[in-house]
Write a protein that holds these residues in place. Structure first.
Motif, short mmCIF file in Angstrom:
data_model
loop_
_atom_site.label_atom_id
_atom_site.label_comp_id
_atom_site.label_asym_id
_atom_site.label_seq_id
_atom_site.Cartn_x
_atom_site.Cartn_y
_atom_site.Cartn_z
N MET A 109 0.84 -1.18 0.00
CA MET A 109 0.00 0.00 0.00
C MET A 109 0.89 1.25 0.00
N LYS A 110 0.65 2.16 -0.94
CA LYS A 110 1.45 3.38 -1.07
C LYS A 110 1.05 4.38 0.00
N ALA A 111 2.06 4.91 0.72
CA ALA A 111 1.78 5.80 1.84
C ALA A 111 2.59 7.09 1.75
N LEU A 112 2.01 8.16 2.31
CA LEU A 112 2.65 9.46 2.40
C LEU A 112 2.71 9.88 3.86
N VAL A 113 3.86 10.41 4.29
CA VAL A 113 4.03 10.90 5.66
C VAL A 113 4.02 12.42 5.63
N VAL A 114 3.09 13.04 6.36
CA VAL A 114 2.96 14.50 6.37
C VAL A 114 3.17 15.00 7.79
N ASP A 115 4.23 15.79 7.98
CA ASP A 115 4.54 16.33 9.31
C ASP A 115 5.54 17.46 9.12
N ASP A 116 5.36 18.55 9.85
CA ASP A 116 6.29 19.67 9.69
C ASP A 116 7.63 19.41 10.38
N SER A 117 7.70 18.36 11.18
CA SER A 117 8.95 18.00 11.86
C SER A 117 9.70 16.92 11.08
N ARG A 118 10.91 17.25 10.64
CA ARG A 118 11.69 16.25 9.90
C ARG A 118 12.03 15.05 10.78
N LEU A 119 12.32 15.31 12.04
CA LEU A 119 12.63 14.21 12.96
C LEU A 119 11.45 13.27 13.13
N ALA A 120 10.24 13.85 13.24
CA ALA A 120 9.04 13.02 13.38
C ALA A 120 8.80 12.20 12.12
N GLU A 176 2.26 21.23 0.17
CA GLU A 176 3.15 20.22 -0.41
C GLU A 176 2.46 18.86 -0.43
N ALA A 177 1.74 18.56 0.64
CA ALA A 177 1.02 17.29 0.72
C ALA A 177 -0.08 17.22 -0.33
N LYS A 178 -0.83 18.31 -0.50
CA LYS A 178 -1.92 18.34 -1.48
C LYS A 178 -1.40 18.06 -2.89
#
Length: 237
Positions: free
Chosen positions: A1-12, A37-39
């Motif tokens: 399953m293709k997934a995207l990670v969206v978070d303003d913290s690079r570490l997270a 960017e996510a959109k």
């Protein structure tokens, strides 16, 4: 399953990607630091699952979902617990508090797998053009072959069905009908209409890269830009 990670913290983002490597059926195809960017990524790459932070610079995670025409499955990941109820109003599969724990992530992903399995079963049970359905509108009743239905159209809280010279209304949403109809024949053109592809007479370019479809019987249907791309993919070699 293709997934995207969206978070303003690079570490997270990096930590979540590290955890996700242990789940073979999840393929992280990208990451984004804000809603815009996510959109753009979602509209271009079409991930099936998004791990979504809520508090981000600019638009938050909820506002991102409201901007999308086609929303993937969503698992919220946030440091705050006060958004949990609102998250499930957006049909989130789960709500994980940061730092994300491996056992909670595993539980969330089991929900993803379960829903995927149910969806595949539902695909096999969809109604094709050869199915007949019972339609009742007031005192009138019909037994309708779906191949003869050229258009489904939103009418308030009802859906209007066009076949022959009839256009009765049924107490079903277009979203529900979309889950029941065979996607090889019935295509969601926009938020208001599903068309029968066998009834397409001609197609013309329209505004901003979209198309207009003319159906036999005289209906003109404007296809959204998002669905125009899907239509081209569906109807091309």
């Amino acid at each position: 399953m293709k997934a995207l990670v969206v978070d303003d913290s690079r570490l997270a983002r990096n930590e979540l990607k590290r955890l996700l490597k242990e789940f073979d059926f999840i393929n992280v195809i990208g990451e984004a630091a804000d809603a815009q960017e996510a959109k753009e990524f979602i509209e271009e790459k079409k991930p099936e699952l998004v791990f979504l932070d809520i508090q981000m610079p600019g638009k938050n995670g909820f506002e991102l979902l409201e901007d999308l025409e086609d929303v993937p499955e969503v698992i919220f990941t946030t440091a705050y617990d006060e958004y949990a109820i609102k998250a499930f109003e957006y049909n989130a599969l789960d709500y994980l508090q940061k730092p994300v724990q491996k056992d909670r992530l595993a539980g969330a992903l089991s929900k993803v797998q379960e829903k995927k399995d149910k969806h595949e079963t539902a695909e096999e049970d969809r109604m094709t053009e050869n199915h007949q359905v019972f339609v009742k509108d007031g005192e009138r009743c019909w037994f309708v072959l779906l191949s003869g239905v050229r258009l489904f159209e939103v009418e308030g809280n009802y859906t209007k069905i066009y076949f022959e010279d009839n256009k009765p209304m049924i107490p079903r949403t277009l979203n529900y009908l979309e889950t029941r109809l065979d996607t090889k024949t019935f295509f969601r053109a926009n938020r208001q209409q599903i068309i029968n592809l066998k009834w397409v007479e001609r197609i013309e370019p329209w505004f901003s890269g979209s198309i207009r479809i003319y159906l036999k019987g005289g209906h003109e249907v404007d296809v959204s830009r998002r669905q125009t791309q899907r239509f081209k993919e569906l109807m091309s070699f």
